[in-house]
Design an enzyme around this catalytic site. Structure first.
Site, PDB file in Angstrom:
ATOM      1  N   LYS A   1       0.857  -1.190   0.000  1.00  0.00           N
ATOM      2  CA  LYS A   1       0.000   0.000   0.000  1.00  0.00           C
ATOM      3  C   LYS A   1       0.890   1.235   0.000  1.00  0.00           C
ATOM      4  O   LYS A   1       1.514   1.576   0.993  1.00  0.00           O
ATOM      5  CB  LYS A   1      -0.909   0.065   1.230  1.00  0.00           C
ATOM      6  CG  LYS A   1      -2.008   1.123   1.031  1.00  0.00           C
ATOM      7  CD  LYS A   1      -2.599   1.666   2.310  1.00  0.00           C
ATOM      8  CE  LYS A   1      -1.873   2.865   2.842  1.00  0.00           C
ATOM      9  NZ  LYS A   1      -1.844   4.050   1.969  1.00  0.00           N
TER      10      LYS A   1
ATOM     11  N   CYS B   1      13.495  10.896   6.806  1.00  0.00           N
ATOM     12  CA  CYS B   1      13.541  10.501   8.218  1.00  0.00           C
ATOM     13  C   CYS B   1      14.948  10.666   8.775  1.00  0.00           C
ATOM     14  O   CYS B   1      15.126  10.923   9.956  1.00  0.00           O
ATOM     15  CB  CYS B   1      13.051   9.068   8.388  1.00  0.00           C
ATOM     16  SG  CYS B   1      13.851   7.892   7.302  1.00  0.00           S
TER      17      CYS B   1
ATOM     18  N   GLU C   1       9.833  16.224  14.950  1.00  0.00           N
ATOM     19  CA  GLU C   1      10.173  16.004  13.541  1.00  0.00           C
ATOM     20  C   GLU C   1       9.375  16.976  12.671  1.00  0.00           C
ATOM     21  O   GLU C   1       8.161  16.868  12.549  1.00  0.00           O
ATOM     22  CB  GLU C   1       9.843  14.558  13.150  1.00  0.00           C
ATOM     23  CG  GLU C   1      10.249  14.234  11.728  1.00  0.00           C
ATOM     24  CD  GLU C   1      10.003  12.772  11.342  1.00  0.00           C
ATOM     25  OE1 GLU C   1       8.880  12.281  11.529  1.00  0.00           O
ATOM     26  OE2 GLU C   1      10.958  12.134  10.860  1.00  0.00           O
TER      27      GLU C   1
HETATM   28  P1  NAI Z   1       1.839   8.432   7.994  1.00  0.00           P
HETATM   29  O1  NAI Z   1       2.713   7.706   8.934  1.00  0.00           O
HETATM   30  O2  NAI Z   1       0.455   8.778   8.461  1.00  0.00           O
HETATM   31  O3  NAI Z   1       1.655   7.619   6.628  1.00  0.00           O
HETATM   32  C1  NAI Z   1       2.569   6.668   6.123  1.00  0.00           C
HETATM   33  C2  NAI Z   1       1.790   5.489   5.538  1.00  0.00           C
HETATM   34  O4  NAI Z   1       1.017   4.846   6.545  1.00  0.00           O
HETATM   35  C3  NAI Z   1       0.788   5.862   4.450  1.00  0.00           C
HETATM   36  O5  NAI Z   1       0.814   4.844   3.475  1.00  0.00           O
HETATM   37  C4  NAI Z   1      -0.534   5.871   5.195  1.00  0.00           C
HETATM   38  O6  NAI Z   1      -1.647   5.673   4.374  1.00  0.00           O
HETATM   39  C5  NAI Z   1      -0.357   4.726   6.154  1.00  0.00           C
HETATM   40  N1  NAI Z   1      -1.165   4.780   7.370  1.00  0.00           N
HETATM   41  C6  NAI Z   1      -1.530   5.862   8.091  1.00  0.00           C
HETATM   42  N2  NAI Z   1      -2.228   5.505   9.170  1.00  0.00           N
HETATM   43  C7  NAI Z   1      -2.340   4.153   9.150  1.00  0.00           C
HETATM   44  C8  NAI Z   1      -2.962   3.180  10.000  1.00  0.00           C
HETATM   45  N3  NAI Z   1      -3.610   3.536  11.104  1.00  0.00           N
HETATM   46  N4  NAI Z   1      -2.845   1.876   9.670  1.00  0.00           N
HETATM   47  C9  NAI Z   1      -2.171   1.505   8.580  1.00  0.00           C
HETATM   48  N5  NAI Z   1      -1.581   2.368   7.730  1.00  0.00           N
HETATM   49  C10 NAI Z   1      -1.645   3.683   8.008  1.00  0.00           C
HETATM   50  O7  NAI Z   1       2.584   9.728   7.558  1.00  0.00           O
HETATM   51  P2  NAI Z   1       1.943  11.008   6.861  1.00  0.00           P
HETATM   52  O8  NAI Z   1       0.595  11.320   7.436  1.00  0.00           O
HETATM   53  O9  NAI Z   1       2.027  10.837   5.407  1.00  0.00           O
HETATM   54  O10 NAI Z   1       2.970  12.120   7.325  1.00  0.00           O
HETATM   55  C11 NAI Z   1       2.861  12.681   8.617  1.00  0.00           C
HETATM   56  C12 NAI Z   1       4.222  12.944   9.181  1.00  0.00           C
HETATM   57  O11 NAI Z   1       4.921  11.720   9.357  1.00  0.00           O
HETATM   58  C13 NAI Z   1       5.124  13.751   8.295  1.00  0.00           C
HETATM   59  O12 NAI Z   1       4.870  15.107   8.457  1.00  0.00           O
HETATM   60  C14 NAI Z   1       6.461  13.341   8.794  1.00  0.00           C
HETATM   61  O13 NAI Z   1       6.801  14.091   9.939  1.00  0.00           O
HETATM   62  C15 NAI Z   1       6.293  11.912   9.188  1.00  0.00           C
HETATM   63  N6  NAI Z   1       6.769  10.960   8.175  1.00  0.00           N
HETATM   64  C16 NAI Z   1       7.911  10.290   8.422  1.00  0.00           C
HETATM   65  C17 NAI Z   1       8.418   9.427   7.498  1.00  0.00           C
HETATM   66  C18 NAI Z   1       9.682   8.702   7.749  1.00  0.00           C
HETATM   67  O14 NAI Z   1      10.303   8.202   6.825  1.00  0.00           O
HETATM   68  N7  NAI Z   1      10.114   8.608   8.975  1.00  0.00           N
HETATM   69  C19 NAI Z   1       7.769   9.207   6.208  1.00  0.00           C
HETATM   70  C20 NAI Z   1       6.518   9.906   6.052  1.00  0.00           C
HETATM   71  C21 NAI Z   1       6.077  10.765   7.016  1.00  0.00           C
END
Ligand code: NAI
Ligand code: MG
Length: 478
Positions: free
Chosen positions: A175, A285, A379
């Site tokens: 996904k 990240c 972050e």
């Molecule tokens: P997110 O963690 O919500 O989303 C990442 C993935 O998880 C997406 O595919 C999303 O659809 C999925 N997802 C979200 N909630 C879920 C759940 N309850 N169960 C299963 N899958 C779920 O990140 P988002 O909202 O895109 O970004 C928010 C913040 O997260 C960003 O501002 C950033 O600070 C951080 N982030 C960190 C990343 C990293 O590599 N450490 C990557 C992306 C975001």
């Protein structure tokens, strides 16, 4: 407008209820493609396809070398279609085309090649026992893997999960993030072209909570969950996985400390530090978002760093010379620009940078922040670095360790003993000395503290994506 469907059981299909959503190009601030919007039944359909392909199909039974050949063909196809894949990610989330084409697509192909080869050459342990028995480890595929990917390196993070899972004989439901869906569908199309049997790699689009993401994490038919994204999402996924005791691998957020000692090669330190925070507009990240500079060189470092930051080229990410594109979405732009207001309200100053046009944020330097201010601790995931002075090595180590995150750190010094000493004292998953982002795919990758659970890479990926089995037999009849 282009359109991207789910890929389930070898077919590109719409959602069962026909729903779609637009993917927005954050530079144009307008939709550029139509994507199938999955919901729980679509997730279940994809899991069923992966389950069936694992239980009844040839993939899990093929030899490592046979699977490796298919994965190498996929790597060839990724490179042959590099322009399309790079443009898909750049249009979906605004990363400069030089990064998607020059780095992400190349690394994605490399991920498939590496895990294809690694799986065939990695030895398994064998223990001749004093009792006259013999124990060895058999690494069997775990089953169905749910891979939930973020939007910051769409193709590259997907391949980092899909490649080892496939190499070790699993089937996958991927996904992608809702902000960056296109390259996952293209990857699945290419996988079929490469000869991957139907159902081995499925892609299903949708959102997280109460949607496809959550359904995948709660499915009793899923054997492994690998996730990269925010730490709070990691907690939600951990809770969901606990229902079925499904093993999870979580790569979560970071607040990377970057420590520059006064004996460092300043030019080298400035150039890596710029890359560490401004590549992909800091939506990384591993970003070096906290820069600790030893007091004696603070002013000179700040001046050189600021000059380099101000020279970065902001603009259309589809153009070759662009170094800073827009942030990935309007929502994310609001989050990052909100942090600039928070930093100032908490008493810090913007030394350079600030909000640009559209959904861009210029390379920003924050000074005068407190160690415990939100801008230093949380972050931001944008092109925003906090630069703070420190006096000596113990103070630098204490400050670097003083966040809830523990993904990575960088240090710049010419003192070899200090480099080893400080590396060991930092509670993080990766330390880079006099460099950044250099990866050996055999090395462990993951985070300490709130930055993750588990490690991937090389044999660490094998551990996670297989069910290691101990086989013990008598060799000398007592
Ligand atoms: P997110 O963690 O919500 O989303 C990442 C993935 O998880 C997406 O595919 C999303 O659809 C999925 N997802 C979200 N909630 C879920 C759940 N309850 N169960 C299963 N899958 C779920 O990140 P988002 O909202 O895109 O970004 C928010 C913040 O997260 C960003 O501002 C950033 O600070 C951080 N982030 C960190 C990343 C990293 O590599 N450490 C990557 C992306 C975001
Ligand atoms: Mg989200």
């Amino acid at each position: 407008m282009e359109s991207f469907g789910h890929v389930i059981a070898g077919e590109e299909v719409p959602s069962i209820d026909g729903a779609t959503f637009p993917s927005v190009d954050p530079w144009e601030q307008a939709p550029w493609s139509t994507v199938a919007l999955g919901s729980v039944p679509d997730a279940e359909r994809a899991v069923d396809a992966a389950r069936k392909a694992f239980d009844d199909g040839p993939w899990a039974r093929m030899s490592l070398a046979e699977r490796g050949q298919v994965l190498h063909r996929l790597a060839d196809l990724i490179l042959a279609n590099a322009d399309e894949l790079a443009l898909a990610d750049t249009t979906d989330m605004g990363k400069p085309i030089s990064e998607t084409r020059g780095h992400d697509v190349q690394r994605s192909a490399q991920n498939f090649r590496f895990f294809a080869d690694h799986s065939t050459v990695t030895p398994a342990e064998s223990y001749p026992m004093p009792s006259g028995h013999h124990a060895y480890t058999q690494y069997e595929p775990a089953g169905v893997v749910a891979a939930i990917a973020p939007w910051n390196f769409p193709l590259m993070m997907a391949s980092w999960k899909v490649a080892p899972a496939l190499a070790w004989g699993n089937t996958v439901v991927l996904k992608p993030a809702e902000q960056s869906p296109a390259s996952a569908t293209i990857l699945a199309r290419l996988a079929l072209e490469a000869g991957l049997p139907p159902g081995v790699l499925n892609v299903v689009h949708g959102f997280g909570p109460r949607s496809v993401g959550q359904a995948l994490t709660e499915s009793p038919l899923v054997d492994r969950i690998t996730f990269t994204g925010e730490s709070t999402t990691g907690r939600a996924i951990s809770r969901a996985a606990a229902l079925n005791l499904t093993p999870v691998s979580l790569e979560l957020g970071g607040k990377g400390a970057n420590i520059v000692f006064d004996d460092a090669d300043l030019e080298q330190a400035v150039s890596w530090s710029i890359k560490a925070i401004y590549s992909n507009s800091g939506q990384v990240c591993l970003a070096g978002s906290r820069l600790y500079v030893q007091r004696g060189i603070f002013d000179e470092f700040l001046e050189r760093f600021t000059r380099a930051a101000d020279q970065l080229v902001i603009g259309d990410p589809k153009r070759d010379g662009t170094q800073i594109g827009p942030l990935s979405s309007e929502e994310h732009f609001r989050k990052v620009s909100g942090y600039l207001d928070i930093a100032v309200a908490d008493g810090a100053r913007l030394h350079t940078g600030g909000v640009g046009g559209g959904w861009t944020v210029r390379p920003t330097v924050v000074i005068g922040a407190e160690q415990h201010a939100r801008i230093t601790q949380e972050e931001v995931f944008g092109p925003v670095v906090v630069i703070l002075p420190f006096d000596d090595e113990p103070a630098a180590i204490a400050a670097a360790n003083d966040t809830p995150y523990g993904l990575n750190a960088m240090l710049f010094t010419r003192d070899l003993s200090r480099a080893h000493r400080v590396s060991r004292a930092l509670r993080v998953g990766t330390v880079w000395t006099n460099c950044f982002f250099v990866r050996d795919l055999r090395a462990p990758f993951g985070g300490a503290k709130n930055s993750g659970v588990g490690r991937e890479g090389g044999t660490y990926s094998r551990e996670f994506f297989t069910e290691p089995k101990a086989i013990v037999m008598e060799i000398a009849n007592a």
